[in-house]
Motif scaffolding. Structure first.
Motif, PDB file in Angstrom:
ATOM      1  N   HIS A 108       0.837  -1.200   0.000  1.00 10.81           N
ATOM      2  CA  HIS A 108       0.000   0.000   0.000  1.00 10.81           C
ATOM      3  C   HIS A 108       0.872   1.250   0.000  1.00 10.81           C
ATOM      4  O   HIS A 108       1.736   1.430   0.862  1.00 10.81           O
ATOM      5  CB  HIS A 108      -0.941  -0.006   1.200  1.00 10.81           C
ATOM      6  N   VAL A 109       0.612   2.141  -0.937  1.00 10.52           N
ATOM      7  CA  VAL A 109       1.454   3.316  -1.135  1.00 10.52           C
ATOM      8  C   VAL A 109       1.425   4.240   0.079  1.00 10.52           C
ATOM      9  O   VAL A 109       2.449   4.799   0.483  1.00 10.52           O
ATOM     10  CB  VAL A 109       1.012   4.064  -2.408  1.00 10.52           C
ATOM     11  N   ASP A 110       0.259   4.424   0.679  1.00 12.21           N
ATOM     12  CA  ASP A 110       0.153   5.337   1.822  1.00 12.21           C
ATOM     13  C   ASP A 110       0.969   4.875   3.016  1.00 12.21           C
ATOM     14  O   ASP A 110       1.317   5.682   3.884  1.00 12.21           O
ATOM     15  CB  ASP A 110      -1.317   5.492   2.232  1.00 12.21           C
ATOM     16  N   ALA A 111       1.280   3.582   3.062  1.00 10.88           N
ATOM     17  CA  ALA A 111       2.062   3.057   4.178  1.00 10.88           C
ATOM     18  C   ALA A 111       3.560   3.244   3.982  1.00 10.88           C
ATOM     19  O   ALA A 111       4.332   3.050   4.926  1.00 10.88           O
ATOM     20  CB  ALA A 111       1.744   1.574   4.380  1.00 10.88           C
ATOM     21  N   TRP A 112       3.999   3.599   2.787  1.00 14.49           N
ATOM     22  CA  TRP A 112       5.425   3.818   2.532  1.00 14.49           C
ATOM     23  C   TRP A 112       5.858   5.150   3.140  1.00 14.49           C
ATOM     24  O   TRP A 112       5.109   6.136   3.068  1.00 14.49           O
ATOM     25  CB  TRP A 112       5.708   3.852   1.037  1.00 14.49           C
ATOM     26  N   PRO A 113       7.040   5.212   3.694  1.00 14.44           N
ATOM     27  CA  PRO A 113       7.537   6.502   4.206  1.00 14.44           C
ATOM     28  C   PRO A 113       7.646   7.527   3.082  1.00 14.44           C
ATOM     29  O   PRO A 113       8.349   7.304   2.098  1.00 14.44           O
ATOM     30  CB  PRO A 113       8.920   6.139   4.766  1.00 14.44           C
ATOM     31  N   GLY A 114       6.932   8.622   3.225  1.00 12.97           N
ATOM     32  CA  GLY A 114       6.955   9.632   2.183  1.00 12.97           C
ATOM     33  C   GLY A 114       6.365   9.160   0.872  1.00 12.97           C
ATOM     34  O   GLY A 114       6.670   9.729  -0.189  1.00 12.97           O
ATOM     35  N   MET A 115       5.529   8.112   0.903  1.00 11.05           N
ATOM     36  CA  MET A 115       4.935   7.506  -0.299  1.00 11.05           C
ATOM     37  C   MET A 115       6.020   7.104  -1.297  1.00 11.05           C
ATOM     38  O   MET A 115       5.865   7.236  -2.512  1.00 11.05           O
ATOM     39  CB  MET A 115       3.935   8.468  -0.963  1.00 11.05           C
ATOM     40  N   SER A 116       7.138   6.583  -0.779  1.00 10.08           N
ATOM     41  CA  SER A 116       8.278   6.192  -1.614  1.00 10.08           C
ATOM     42  C   SER A 116       8.834   4.860  -1.131  1.00 10.08           C
ATOM     43  O   SER A 116       8.880   4.602   0.083  1.00 10.08           O
ATOM     44  CB  SER A 116       9.363   7.264  -1.566  1.00 10.08           C
ATOM     45  N   CYS A 117       9.256   4.016  -2.077  1.00 10.84           N
ATOM     46  CA  CYS A 117       9.796   2.702  -1.716  1.00 10.84           C
ATOM     47  C   CYS A 117      10.839   2.286  -2.746  1.00 10.84           C
ATOM     48  O   CYS A 117      10.686   2.546  -3.947  1.00 10.84           O
ATOM     49  CB  CYS A 117       8.674   1.664  -1.648  1.00 10.84           C
ATOM     50  N   ASP A 118      11.915   1.646  -2.261  1.00 10.34           N
ATOM     51  CA  ASP A 118      12.980   1.142  -3.133  1.00 10.34           C
ATOM     52  C   ASP A 118      12.776  -0.336  -3.421  1.00 10.34           C
ATOM     53  O   ASP A 118      12.409  -1.116  -2.524  1.00 10.34           O
ATOM     54  CB  ASP A 118      14.352   1.344  -2.484  1.00 10.34           C
ATOM     55  N   PHE A 119      13.046  -0.731  -4.666  1.00  5.00           N
ATOM     56  CA  PHE A 119      12.932  -2.119  -5.099  1.00  5.00           C
ATOM     57  C   PHE A 119      14.227  -2.527  -5.790  1.00  5.00           C
ATOM     58  O   PHE A 119      15.007  -1.682  -6.228  1.00  5.00           O
ATOM     59  CB  PHE A 119      11.753  -2.281  -6.058  1.00  5.00           C
ATOM     60  N   GLY A 120      14.454  -3.836  -5.918  1.00  7.73           N
ATOM     61  CA  GLY A 120      15.663  -4.330  -6.564  1.00  7.73           C
ATOM     62  C   GLY A 120      16.730  -4.658  -5.552  1.00  7.73           C
ATOM     63  O   GLY A 120      16.452  -5.031  -4.406  1.00  7.73           O
ATOM     64  N   ASP A 121      18.000  -4.526  -5.955  1.00  6.69           N
ATOM     65  CA  ASP A 121      19.125  -4.817  -5.076  1.00  6.69           C
ATOM     66  C   ASP A 121      20.101  -3.658  -5.114  1.00  6.69           C
ATOM     67  O   ASP A 121      19.811  -2.600  -5.673  1.00  6.69           O
ATOM     68  CB  ASP A 121      19.802  -6.136  -5.474  1.00  6.69           C
ATOM     69  N   ASP A 122      21.270  -3.856  -4.495  1.00  2.24           N
ATOM     70  CA  ASP A 122      22.243  -2.772  -4.425  1.00  2.24           C
ATOM     71  C   ASP A 122      22.765  -2.375  -5.802  1.00  2.24           C
ATOM     72  O   ASP A 122      23.134  -1.224  -6.022  1.00  2.24           O
ATOM     73  CB  ASP A 122      23.425  -3.186  -3.529  1.00  2.24           C
ATOM     74  N   GLU A 123      22.825  -3.332  -6.741  1.00  4.43           N
ATOM     75  CA  GLU A 123      23.321  -3.029  -8.075  1.00  4.43           C
ATOM     76  C   GLU A 123      22.288  -2.307  -8.920  1.00  4.43           C
ATOM     77  O   GLU A 123      22.592  -1.363  -9.638  1.00  4.43           O
ATOM     78  CB  GLU A 123      23.762  -4.315  -8.785  1.00  4.43           C
TER      79      GLU A 123
END
Length: 678
Positions: free
Chosen positions: A626-641
């Motif tokens: 859920h987008v509203d639950a993300w801090p600042g409506m932002s989320c990172d996906f993937g890995d370090d690369e």
């Protein structure tokens, strides 16, 4: 020769400006102005080498004049070739760099990736490389082998032992295939000198500049390697029916079905990174064809040099018309597939161009029209499309798809081939679909056009969106998928977005649970297929050429209640694929009264060569997605690369309903480099 501005040699914080007086053509000294460190250090270096005058690329053009700008760009290659000495300043290479090592700063220098610097490497006879602290670290003659390894250009071309025009058109295009330009138009303009082409510069025309460049090359050169780009058949595969080609491969993004390339990036070397040669200009070709090729060579008993292998001794011809490119080439049919012989070759095989008939409604029965490429089904059921095919080493006995072509089957024919997409398909601004781009009713998600364009500039082009379900009056949630996929290499970002039907709060039931089941599109394997089901009307899209290798899976049964997908015409002026836009008579999807406060969810999958087989999961986790639950409506996906940051902001137009998407590409790997981003 050089117009405003040229710098007079001098030391200190300033130098005298030189201006050309138009009435007399005399050069006089103007006022003293402050100059930057690059100009000052260049003047000092040139004076040390005994020169009185220097020309610097950062201040040589009066860019306020379109005439001067066009003249300078058209003349630049000639200016470099006339120069006594050229300096290449590398601001990212230190003077103590070990140039030959695999990880040297010199190998990774930005200079090697810029489109403009290609002519700087080839044109001048003496080129010195200057480190970031203004020390000469080598010249192009002494570093020729290293430069050849970095750039893919033959060493003798770099040293000017061989003239660059001895390289085929496809070979010269491949030199620019991995270079970047800040402006799209410069993809073409920086290559004009390599092909001795002169044409007006029109900034704002976009990739039409590269089309114009190819038109000029066609008019001036008989070199069919201009058409030898794209994927090629490397194994025996089963041909698919023409109807399936039209349905699966006719998309606006599939420029491989046209004769001319979209950009220099399409000319990455095919056939296992082998060079492509134009047979007729080779001194010793794979097989003799012209009378001069038979010098000091005895023809075999069954070969008549006066008639050639195709019944009559001709050379290919092609001419641009308003009906496509009119071509005269040797052509044969095999297994229902049309193959044209290109008179292009590697060192061990001849190259053919695969064709399929056009379904354009406006056609002349006496002048058959074709598109490039053909669709095939692999042994595992996956689909692919190929442009080129290796025909073997003997054009008296061609081999195609594991079978021998009968003698005499290949004969000269006149045919028309679609050269480029129609204007509406060349539009860089992609209207994604009505469900994500409308004002009334307000959509749950808004994906800005500028974001689509920015990702395309980085090499990730948006495939046709999949809309599994629209918000409806009955409260059905939105469920859609967007995939941004690299045209070269295995890199992709896939975003699944929707509204949660388990957490919707209506104006009348703020405290009640609606109890509806979680939306599911029925997770289905989605390798190399864009399930274009926008309102149940989009045609399914499969693109198997523009990427490194697009693996596809057998078509799954539809899991949503949709209408039958329409047939798609594969044409240059009539190809249409439903984009989700509603017709004038079709009622636009409306949000129900109980859907005025949607709960947004989203999820990102990052794909590379290591995990290339796509699998779309249509369900979501309410706790994490859920987008509203993300801090600042932002989320990172993937890995370090490979990190993709997906963030949203409330729309000022409809803040309770619509969120605006934003995507940032992060991580340690520089993914998708194609050209600079404005």
């Amino acid at each position: 020769m050089f117009d405003d501005i040229e710098v007079r040699l001098g030391w200190g914080a300033s130098a005298e400006v030189v201006r050309k007086v138009p009435e007399t053509g005399l050069v006089v000294f103007g006022e003293v102005v402050d100059v930057g460190d690059k100009i000052r250090q260049t003047c000092i270096l040139a004076e040390e080498h005994g020169y009185d005058w220097v020309w610097i690329d950062t201040c040589y053009i009066d860019k306020t004049s379109s005439t001067d700008l066009s003249e300078a760009i058209n003349s630049m290659f000639l200016w470099y070739s006339y120069a006594e000495i050229c300096y290449a300043y590398l601001d990212d290479v230190p003077s103590d760099d070990e140039l030959d090592t695999e990880t040297s700063a010199f190998r990774r220098a930005r200079w090697h990736t810029r489109g403009r610097t290609l002519q700087e490497l080839i044109a001048p006879s003496l080129l010195l490389f200057i480190s970031q602290d203004w020390v000469v670290i080598g010249d192009k003659i002494g570093l020729a082998s290293l430069l050849s390894n970095i750039s893919g250009i033959r060493r003798k071309v770099i040293t000017r032992e061989s003239h660059f025009t001895t390289v085929s058109v496809a070979g010269r295009m491949s030199w620019a295939s991995n270079r970047q330009t800040t402006r799209l138009e410069d993809e073409a303009y920086c290559l004009m000198g390599l092909f001795a082409v002169h044409m007006p510069t029109i900034y704002g025309e976009g990739r039409q500049a590269f089309q114009r460049l190819q038109h000029q090359i066609m008019q001036q050169r008989l070199d069919t390697t201009l058409f030898a780009w794209g994927r090629w058949m490397s194994t025996v595969m089963t041909s698919i029916p023409a109807e399936e080609i039209y349905k699966s491969f006719a998309t606006t993004k599939n420029n491989h079905i046209y004769l001319l390339a979209k950009s220099p990036h399409d000319f990455e070397k095919p056939f296992g990174n082998m060079n492509v040669y134009f047979t007729l200009t080779l001194t010793i070709p794979l097989q003799p064809y012209l009378p001069g090729h038979w010098k000091n060579r005895e023809p075999p008993p069954n070969v008549d040099p006066t008639t050639g292998p195709f019944g009559v001794l001709e050379v290919p011809r092609f001419q641009l018309t308003n009906y496509g490119v009119e071509c005269r080439l040797p052509v044969f049919e095999s297994g229902g597939i049309t193959i044209a012989v290109l008179f292009s070759e590697t060192r061990d095989r001849h190259i053919g161009l695969l064709l399929h008939p056009s379904t354009a409604k406006m056609q002349d029965a006496a002048r058959p029209k074709y598109h490039v490429g053909h669709g095939f089904r692999r042994a595992n059921g996956s689909l692919c499309v190929r442009r080129l095919v290796a025909l073997g080493a003997d054009w008296h006995a061609f081999e195609f798809n594991g079978e021998r072509v009968p003698a005499g089957a290949c004969r000269w024919r006149d045919l028309f081939i679609a050269d480029a997409p129609p204007a509406r398909e060349r539009d860089e601004r992609l209207v994604i679909c009505y469900a994500l781009h409308c004002l009334r009713p307000a959509p749950p998600f808004w994906v800005p056009h500028w974001l689509v364009g920015r990702l395309a500039a980085l090499g990730l082009e948006l495939r046709r969106p999949t809309i599994v379900s629209h918000p409806s009056a009955e409260g059905e949630p939105l469920l859609c998928m967007l995939r941004f996929q690299a045209l070269r290499g295995r890199e992709a970002v896939q975003i699944v977005m929707g509204t949660c039907d388990q957490c919707v709060l209506s104006d009348e039931e703020d405290e009640e649970d609606d109890g509806s089941e979680e939306a599911s599109g029925g997770g289905e394997d989605d390798a190399d297929e864009d399930r274009a089901q926008d309102s149940g009307a989009d045609a399914e899209e499969v693109d198997g050429t523009d990427t490194e290798e697009l693996e596809t899976t057998p078509e799954p049964e539809p899991t949503t209640d949709t209408e039958q997908e329409p047939e798609v015409d594969l044409t240059d002026d009539n190809a249409t694929v439903a984009s989700g836009a509603t017709s004038e008579t079709e009622e636009a999807p409306r949000l129900g009264a109980n859907y005025t406060h949607p709960v947004h969810w989203a999820r990102v999958s990052v794909y590379s060569k290591a995990n290339w087989n796509f699998k779309t999961e249509w369900t979501h986790d309410c706790e994490t997605d859920h987008v509203d639950a993300w801090p600042g409506m932002s989320c990172d996906f993937g890995d370090d690369e490979r990190t993709v940051r997906l963030s949203f902001a409330r729309s000022p137009v409809a803040p309770e309903v619509t969120v605006i998407a934003h995507i940032d590409l992060l991580g340690t790997v520089e993914v998708f480099p194609r050209r600079g981003v404005p």
